[in-house]
Write a protein that holds these residues in place. Structure first.
Motif, short mmCIF file in Angstrom:
data_model
loop_
_atom_site.label_atom_id
_atom_site.label_comp_id
_atom_site.label_asym_id
_atom_site.label_seq_id
_atom_site.Cartn_x
_atom_site.Cartn_y
_atom_site.Cartn_z
N SER A 190 2.56 13.33 -3.80
CA SER A 190 3.22 12.87 -2.58
C SER A 190 2.54 13.46 -1.35
O SER A 190 2.02 14.57 -1.38
CB SER A 190 4.69 13.30 -2.58
N ALA A 191 2.55 12.71 -0.27
CA ALA A 191 2.00 13.20 0.99
C ALA A 191 2.89 14.31 1.55
O ALA A 191 4.09 14.36 1.26
CB ALA A 191 1.91 12.05 1.99
N PRO A 192 2.34 15.19 2.37
CA PRO A 192 3.17 16.16 3.08
C PRO A 192 4.23 15.44 3.91
O PRO A 192 3.99 14.34 4.42
CB PRO A 192 2.17 16.90 3.98
N ALA A 193 5.38 16.06 4.05
CA ALA A 193 6.52 15.39 4.69
C ALA A 193 6.52 15.59 6.20
O ALA A 193 6.07 16.62 6.72
CB ALA A 193 7.83 15.92 4.11
N PHE A 194 7.04 14.59 6.91
CA PHE A 194 7.36 14.72 8.32
C PHE A 194 8.86 14.55 8.46
O PHE A 194 9.42 13.53 8.06
CB PHE A 194 6.64 13.67 9.16
N GLU A 195 9.52 15.57 8.97
CA GLU A 195 10.97 15.57 9.12
C GLU A 195 11.67 15.18 7.82
O GLU A 195 12.62 14.41 7.80
CB GLU A 195 11.39 14.65 10.27
N GLY A 196 11.15 15.72 6.72
CA GLY A 196 11.79 15.55 5.42
C GLY A 196 11.42 14.30 4.65
O GLY A 196 11.82 14.14 3.50
N LYS A 197 10.63 13.40 5.25
CA LYS A 197 10.28 12.16 4.56
C LYS A 197 8.80 12.14 4.22
O LYS A 197 7.95 12.41 5.06
CB LYS A 197 10.63 10.95 5.43
N ARG A 198 8.50 11.75 2.96
CA ARG A 198 7.12 11.76 2.48
C ARG A 198 6.57 10.35 2.29
O ARG A 198 5.34 10.18 2.23
CB ARG A 198 7.04 12.54 1.16
N PHE B 291 2.26 21.80 -0.72
CA PHE B 291 1.91 21.01 0.47
C PHE B 291 3.13 20.22 0.91
O PHE B 291 3.12 19.00 1.00
CB PHE B 291 0.73 20.09 0.16
N SER B 292 4.19 20.93 1.18
CA SER B 292 5.50 20.28 1.38
C SER B 292 5.62 19.56 2.70
O SER B 292 6.36 18.59 2.81
CB SER B 292 6.61 21.33 1.27
N ASP B 293 4.91 20.03 3.73
CA ASP B 293 4.96 19.37 5.04
C ASP B 293 3.60 19.55 5.71
O ASP B 293 2.67 20.14 5.14
CB ASP B 293 6.11 19.91 5.89
N TRP B 294 3.48 19.07 6.94
CA TRP B 294 2.17 19.09 7.60
C TRP B 294 1.75 20.48 8.03
O TRP B 294 0.55 20.77 8.10
CB TRP B 294 2.17 18.10 8.76
N ALA C 127 0.02 8.44 8.73
CA ALA C 127 1.04 8.80 7.74
C ALA C 127 2.30 9.28 8.44
O ALA C 127 3.42 8.88 8.07
CB ALA C 127 0.50 9.87 6.80
N MET C 128 2.16 10.13 9.46
CA MET C 128 3.34 10.65 10.16
C MET C 128 4.12 9.53 10.85
O MET C 128 5.35 9.52 10.85
CB MET C 128 2.92 11.73 11.15
N MET C 129 3.41 8.60 11.47
CA MET C 129 4.08 7.44 12.09
C MET C 129 4.94 6.70 11.06
O MET C 129 6.11 6.39 11.30
CB MET C 129 3.05 6.46 12.64
N ALA C 130 4.32 6.40 9.92
CA ALA C 130 5.03 5.63 8.90
C ALA C 130 6.19 6.42 8.31
O ALA C 130 7.25 5.86 8.01
CB ALA C 130 4.05 5.22 7.79
N GLN C 131 6.01 7.73 8.13
CA GLN C 131 7.09 8.57 7.62
C GLN C 131 8.26 8.60 8.59
O GLN C 131 9.42 8.65 8.18
CB GLN C 131 6.56 9.97 7.35
N ALA C 132 7.95 8.59 9.89
CA ALA C 132 9.01 8.58 10.90
C ALA C 132 9.63 7.20 11.08
O ALA C 132 10.66 7.07 11.76
CB ALA C 132 8.44 9.06 12.24
N GLY C 133 9.01 6.19 10.47
CA GLY C 133 9.53 4.83 10.62
C GLY C 133 9.29 4.27 12.01
O GLY C 133 10.07 3.44 12.50
N VAL C 134 8.20 4.72 12.65
CA VAL C 134 7.90 4.31 14.03
C VAL C 134 6.61 3.51 14.05
O VAL C 134 5.60 3.94 13.49
CB VAL C 134 7.77 5.54 14.96
N GLY D 174 0.80 -1.23 0.00
CA GLY D 174 0.00 0.00 0.00
C GLY D 174 0.83 1.26 0.00
O GLY D 174 0.71 2.07 0.93
N PRO D 175 1.69 1.48 -1.01
CA PRO D 175 2.44 2.74 -1.04
C PRO D 175 1.48 3.93 -1.02
O PRO D 175 0.50 3.97 -1.76
CB PRO D 175 3.22 2.67 -2.36
N GLY D 176 1.75 4.87 -0.12
CA GLY D 176 0.78 5.93 0.16
C GLY D 176 1.07 7.24 -0.55
O GLY D 176 2.20 7.53 -0.94
N GLY D 177 0.04 8.03 -0.68
CA GLY D 177 0.15 9.36 -1.27
C GLY D 177 -1.04 10.20 -0.87
O GLY D 177 -1.87 9.79 -0.05
#
Length: 426
Positions: free
Chosen positions: A293-301, A175-178, A206-213, A148-151
């Protein structure tokens, strides 16, 4: 040659052929019998639609598809009953959120063993899906079906109407970040009539997954003290105060109808959500939607959102036919093509990544090739660490998110409540 050896040989040929999305193994047309496949809506419809193509390859296998709703754990309970009772299904689907709870059950066939040879196929699946399917002791109890690659899905006509850019790249830049999502999203809001996002869960997940947490670490420790959870809830609070979040519960009839009525202007889900827009929620809106692309969290989308797997039950009376169905469904080019074109299901089978059907313009998105968004996500996203208590954590965090969005609790109160609820079940 015995049938078992023929299957093993066919699997080996599949590996040799897998450098091309179009290279196919020769099916053993002599395999016969009936099998029952357990899945959920709308996967049941997807499987039914695939049966003519499957029977063209395996004309002597009859497949009975059973669709059990996901709500109220009905499907999970059905799979657990089938595993424990030793009857009721030959093949069962496992959604990614159920994997940690179900994948190590002894009642699954070990597909790494002869005559199945699944170990030789693993290198051709997206690495995180292969890792999810392979247990520490080397057993392989499922094969990955899709990811499920997200966007960010968005109504480009409404964006243009309020003076925002509608081109996917320009939207991604704006929409570069949240913070930008909330700032620019305010322009899309019509109080009590139109909202930017269906629910706050989309932001936090989305933010959890972008943070890898994940909810739990690899060694099973609850991770709700990680800063991303508080940051996610803070963004939900900001979005709610700005009027961005709808009053509808996710997946409710009101929420689904809001897309058709033009009341929701974005959605943050895996690429499979496009299938729901096209065939259920926004059927007459071709050309009005786009994806970026989704808005980024700490640079990762990049973020993953969903996916499922298929396993064969030890109690199956026709494991040969069951394995033929599972292997065909997740590796055959025609199967993967139909799943993508019919339901926007993104293949976990990586040889399909260069296929024309995965990289073609899509009229629903105004001729956009949405794989330009989803392929980098598939390559860059951090996989979710699975835990048997994921469903408990998911529910507890869902309550916390809604309490913040509805201004029932502060961020700290909601997070503390979720943590206490999960810890009580550990």
């Amino acid at each position: 040659m015995a049938k078992g050896l023929r299957i093993l040989a066919a699997a080996a040929l599949a590996v040799l052929a897998s450098t091309s999305a179009y290279a196919q193994e020769a099916p053993d047309r002599t395999i016969s019998g009936s099998i029952s496949v357990l899945t959920w809506p709308n996967n049941d419809r997807t499987f039914q639609a695939l049966l003519p193509a499957f029977n063209a390859a395996y004309p002597n296998i009859k497949v009975n598809v059973q669709g059990i709703p996901q709500a109220n754990n009905a499907y999970l309970n059905a799979v657990q009953r089938a595993l424990l009772s030793g009857n009721g299904a030959d093949v069962a689907c496992v959604e990614i959120g159920m994997m940690a709870l179900l994948r190590d059950k002894d009642q699954w066939v070990d597909l790494a063993e002869a005559p199945y040879g699944a170990k030789e196929l693993m290198a051709n699946f997206a690495p995180f899906t292969a890792a999810n399917s392979t247990l520490p002791d080397g057993r392989i109890t499922t094969l990955p079906k899709h990811t499920g690659p997200g966007g960010m899905f968005y109504r480009q006509d409404i964006f243009a109407e309020v003076g925002l850019p509608s081109d996917p790249k320009a939207v991604a830049d704006l929409f570069s970040d949240w913070d930008a999502f909330i700032r620019e999203g305010k322009k899309l809001v019509v109080p009590n009539q139109r909202w930017v996002i269906g629910n706050g869960e989309e932001i936090v997940r989305a933010m959890m997954a972008q943070a890898g947490v994940s909810y739990f670490s690899a060694d099973g420790k609850l991770q709700l003290d990680h800063p991303v959870f508080k940051a996610g809830l803070e963004k939900v609070k900001e979005a709610s105060e700005a009027g961005l979040i709808s009053p509808f519960s996710a997946w409710s009839p009101e929420w689904q109808g809001a897309f058709q009525r033009g009341q929701l202007t974005t959605a943050l889900y895996g690429n499979w959500f496009g299938g729901l827009l096209k065939r259920a929620y926004a059927t007459d809106q071709a050309g009005k939607w786009s994806v970026t692309s989704a808005p980024a969290f700490e640079g990762k989308r990049a973020f993953n959102s969903g996916g499922d797997y298929l396993g064969v039950l030890k109690s199956s009376q026709n494991k040969e036919a069951a394995w033929a169905f599972v292997r065909w469904l997740v590796t055959d080019n025609e199967s993967l093509k139909q799943q993508f074109s019919g339901d926007d299901l993104y293949p976990a089978w990586t040889p399909a990544s260069k296929a024309d059907w995965l990289n073609a313009p899509d009229a629903y998105y105004g001729g956009e090739n949405v794989n330009a968004v989803f392929a980098p996500v598939q390559a860059e996203m951090t996989p979710f660490t699975l835990n048997p208590l994921d469903s408990v954590a998911y529910t507890a965090m869902g309550t916390a998110i809604n309490n913040v969005a509805r201004n029932v609790m502060s961020v700290d109160e909601a997070l503390a409540g979720a943590k206490a609820e999960i810890e009580a079940r550990m």
